[in-house]
Motif scaffolding. Structure first.
Motif, short mmCIF file in Angstrom:
data_model
loop_
_atom_site.label_atom_id
_atom_site.label_comp_id
_atom_site.label_asym_id
_atom_site.label_seq_id
_atom_site.Cartn_x
_atom_site.Cartn_y
_atom_site.Cartn_z
N PRO A 27 82.36 68.86 24.80
CA PRO A 27 83.10 67.66 25.20
C PRO A 27 84.60 67.82 25.11
O PRO A 27 85.33 67.32 25.95
CB PRO A 27 82.58 66.61 24.20
N VAL A 48 82.48 62.45 37.47
CA VAL A 48 81.08 62.48 37.08
C VAL A 48 80.26 63.22 38.12
O VAL A 48 80.61 63.27 39.30
CB VAL A 48 80.53 61.06 36.90
N VAL A 52 77.18 57.23 35.90
CA VAL A 52 77.15 57.08 34.44
C VAL A 52 77.33 55.61 34.10
O VAL A 52 78.43 55.07 34.23
CB VAL A 52 78.27 57.91 33.77
N GLU A 55 78.10 51.80 28.62
CA GLU A 55 77.54 50.78 27.73
C GLU A 55 78.45 50.47 26.54
O GLU A 55 78.28 49.47 25.87
CB GLU A 55 76.17 51.24 27.24
N ASP A 56 79.42 51.37 26.28
CA ASP A 56 80.32 51.17 25.15
C ASP A 56 81.24 49.98 25.46
O ASP A 56 82.01 50.03 26.43
CB ASP A 56 81.15 52.43 24.92
N GLU A 82 83.72 60.25 22.99
CA GLU A 82 82.30 59.95 23.00
C GLU A 82 81.76 59.96 24.44
O GLU A 82 80.65 60.42 24.69
CB GLU A 82 82.05 58.60 22.35
N LEU A 83 82.54 59.44 25.37
CA LEU A 83 82.13 59.44 26.77
C LEU A 83 81.96 60.87 27.29
O LEU A 83 81.07 61.16 28.09
CB LEU A 83 83.15 58.68 27.61
N ASP A 85 80.74 63.25 25.74
CA ASP A 85 79.47 63.81 25.28
C ASP A 85 78.38 63.70 26.35
O ASP A 85 77.40 64.46 26.33
CB ASP A 85 79.00 63.07 24.02
N ASP A 86 78.54 62.76 27.27
CA ASP A 86 77.53 62.57 28.31
C ASP A 86 77.54 63.78 29.25
O ASP A 86 78.59 64.14 29.81
CB ASP A 86 77.83 61.29 29.10
N ARG A 88 76.64 64.13 32.14
CA ARG A 88 76.96 63.81 33.52
C ARG A 88 78.47 63.70 33.76
O ARG A 88 78.91 63.65 34.90
CB ARG A 88 76.28 62.49 33.91
N VAL A 89 79.25 63.67 32.69
CA VAL A 89 80.70 63.61 32.79
C VAL A 89 81.26 65.02 32.91
O VAL A 89 80.99 65.88 32.06
CB VAL A 89 81.31 62.90 31.57
#
Length: 603
Positions: A27, A48, A52, A55-56, A82-83, A85-86, A88-89
């Motif tokens: 990340p 992305v 995505v 939700e945060d 934190e985003l 970590d996805d 898809r990012v």
């Protein structure tokens, strides 16, 4: 409010498949340098691979254009981490903002002879991505065939779309005479009308061409960002959407060129691999594949290089000359430039049915865009890329010294390109002045007399109603100082009533720093004299002290004491040393010892 977070554009949908290798990147590698050490909310572009859902609750999605591989969010550094970590990012970077780069010239490039021969650009269009257009100005004679607006919105940032939203398509969408364009009796959106008039006004280069006007700027009412009560800035996310819009239009109507008279950080080399370059270059390449070259102002920093996005290899980078083919003192120059064009004291249209005289590479670029419209109308089957090469091959060579070598950049000659006439004889610029003798180390008080370059002035001629002449305005460019000042000396200069450099010049220098630096004002605010003074005087904390040294170094560059290639810190160049120091400043992993080391080298 932080400068680089002023606008957050979000895109939830993606057109490219997921790439497993990229999805497995750590990340931290997805975050642009500096985001991890930012202490406030940041406006960022999130690229992305697949949609995505966010939700945060601490991540605000501010823009979700359909069918685009990115979204724009506003969030803290922790939330962005934190985003990332996805899987898809793919990447997260700041949504940067760029200011505008601020007709006897028609004869200089031979356009008048083209008009006399019947070539006016009829059947072609020029797309002007700028501050909108005066829709009923007599210069345009009903030839505005399409309008759009992509104007970012955020706290302290106001859309310039007439509907007040971030996007508007259709007639009236690029209107430059709306209330949002007005401030204290001045039209802030004048720039785009002037640029459009040069390219395709009735007295411009291609008076028969149609105009596609696209508003890409936003109004920022923040003195700490602007260095003045209000200013206009174009955010990267707005540019991306606008360029895609023009690419879509190109499938249905002939567009000879897209003009961008704006700019960001100057670069001495190609910026294809920069964070912004990796995003914007594919848009320029896509337009070129559709036959639409992107013509960009090279910048007014008097550097050997070009500002972003003119530094992209597939952009047509245009510097400025005067009517005698001398390089304008403010113009960037060097091997990155493709062409020169007139950019000194150019008269063109401005809102309220008036005309005005302005100078800058902003004025040079539309001479090339208009020339491409003339060529495309004469050679409709020739690709845009080949027409650019024709302009370069037939332009008048301007030879000069840059980077220790002789460089030749053609000044556009559209009539020669149309008729295959021989090139005009070369014109040679005088060589650089000898290096000044070494000076004794500076003392705690300023010992030099700064003499900024005399700049072209702006005068306004009213064509419909009689009005008093407007106050002269100058091109903001680097100065001609011979000595560098210390951090303490710059603090004295910025103190009201104590320094020798006028506030107007200091504010110009801060604007140049804002374009060139990665630290100011992305991480540390220094856009106003008050803020800059506090940065220069900071003494608590290793990062704060390094900020002061970096700001002083950039002010020395803006004042002309250093060029990007100047020897600096003993063994390296200014650009390399300051760039490495900024990288250390932006890294959350830098230790106190490392920050102190760079403070010593830069300071």
């Amino acid at each position: 409010m932080r400068f680089r977070r002023l606008i957050v554009c979000s895109i939830l949908l993606v057109l490219v498949p997921a790439v497993p290798a990229q999805a497995e990147d750590p990340p931290s590698d997805k975050l642009e340098a500096g985001l991890a050490v930012d202490t406030g909310l940041v406006r960022a572009i999130v690229e992305v691979a697949t949609p995505v859902p966010v939700e945060d609750p601490d991540v605000q999605v501010v823009l979700q254009p359909p069918a685009q591989p990115f979204m724009v969010v506003e969030a803290s550094a922790d939330s962005l981490d934190e985003l990332a970590d996805d899987p898809r990012v793919l990447s997260i970077r700041r949504d940067r903002a760029y200011p505008p780069s601020l007709v006897s010239s028609v004869k200089v490039i031979g356009a008048d002879r083209a008009h006399a021969a019947g070539t006016t650009g009829a059947g072609q269009a020029v797309a002007i991505l700028d501050t909108g257009i005066d829709r009923d100005h007599p210069f345009f004679g009903g030839r505005i065939v399409a309008e759009a607006c992509f104007s970012a919105v955020d706290q302290g940032v106001q859309s310039l779309c007439p509907n007040g939203q971030g996007t508007q398509i259709g007639a009236g969408a690029a209107d430059a005479e709306t209330p949002a364009c007005q401030h204290d009796g001045v039209n802030l959106c004048e720039h785009g009308t002037h640029v459009a008039g040069i390219a395709a006004g009735n007295g411009g280069v291609a008076p028969g061409a149609n105009i596609i006007a696209v508003q890409v700027f936003s109004r920022v009412d923040d003195p700490e960002t602007c260095g003045e009560p209000t200013c206009l800035l174009a955010f990267e996310s707005s540019l991306l959407l606008a360029m895609d819009h023009v690419a879509a239009l190109a499938a249905a109507q002939p567009i000879a060129a897209l003009n961008l008279s704006l700019g960001g950080q100057p670069s001495a080399t190609s910026c294809d691999d920069s964070e912004e370059g990796r995003s914007l270059k594919p848009k320029i390449d896509d337009l070129l594949a559709k036959g639409v070259p992107t013509v960009v102002a090279a910048g007014n920093e008097q550097e050997e290089g070009a500002s972003f996005p003119a530094c992209l290899s597939s952009a047509v980078a245009v510097g400025a000359t005067d009517d005698a083919d001398a390089i304008a003192d403010f113009s960037n120059r060097g091997p990155l430039l493709d062409l020169f064009a007139p950019g000194v004291d150019v008269e063109s249209s401005v809102p309220d049915d008036q005309t005005a005289v302005h100078s800058g590479t902003s004025m040079a670029a539309p001479h090339v865009a208009g020339s491409l419209a003339l060529l495309k109308s004469a050679f409709p089957g020739t690709s845009g890329a080949d027409l650019v090469e024709k302009l370069k091959a037939k332009g008048r060579p301007v030879t000069y010294q840059a980077g220790g070598a002789q460089v030749s950049t053609p000044r556009v000659d559209v009539y020669a390109a149309l008729t295959d006439a021989p090139q005009q004889p070369p014109v040679a610029e005088p060589g650089p002045a000898p290096e000044p003798a070494p000076e004794s180390p500076p003392t705690d008080q300023p010992t030099q007399q700064h003499t900024p370059i005399p700049l072209p002035t702006v005068t306004v001629t009213v064509t419909v109603t009689v009005a008093p002449p407007a106050a002269p305005a100058s091109v903001c460019t680097r100065g001609t100082a011979s000595n560098a000042l210390t951090t303490a000396q710059w603090a004295v200069e910025i103190t009201r009533g104590k320094g020798e450099i006028p506030d107007e010049t200091l504010n110009c220098y801060l604007k140049l720093v804002q374009k060139a630096s990665k630290v100011f004002p992305e991480v540390t605010k220094a856009s106003s004299l008050g803020r800059a003074y506090r940065v220069l005087k900071a003494s608590v904390g290793d990062r704060a002290r390094l900020d002061g040294a970096l700001l002083a170094a950039w002010l020395n560059w803006a004042s002309g004491a250093y060029d990007s290639a100047s020897a600096f810190a003993g063994t390296s160049t200014f650009k390399a040393t300051v760039g490495a120091a900024e990288k250390a400043r932006l890294s959350p992993k830098s230790t106190s010892a490392q920050l102190r080391k760079w403070h010593t080298k830069v300071g």
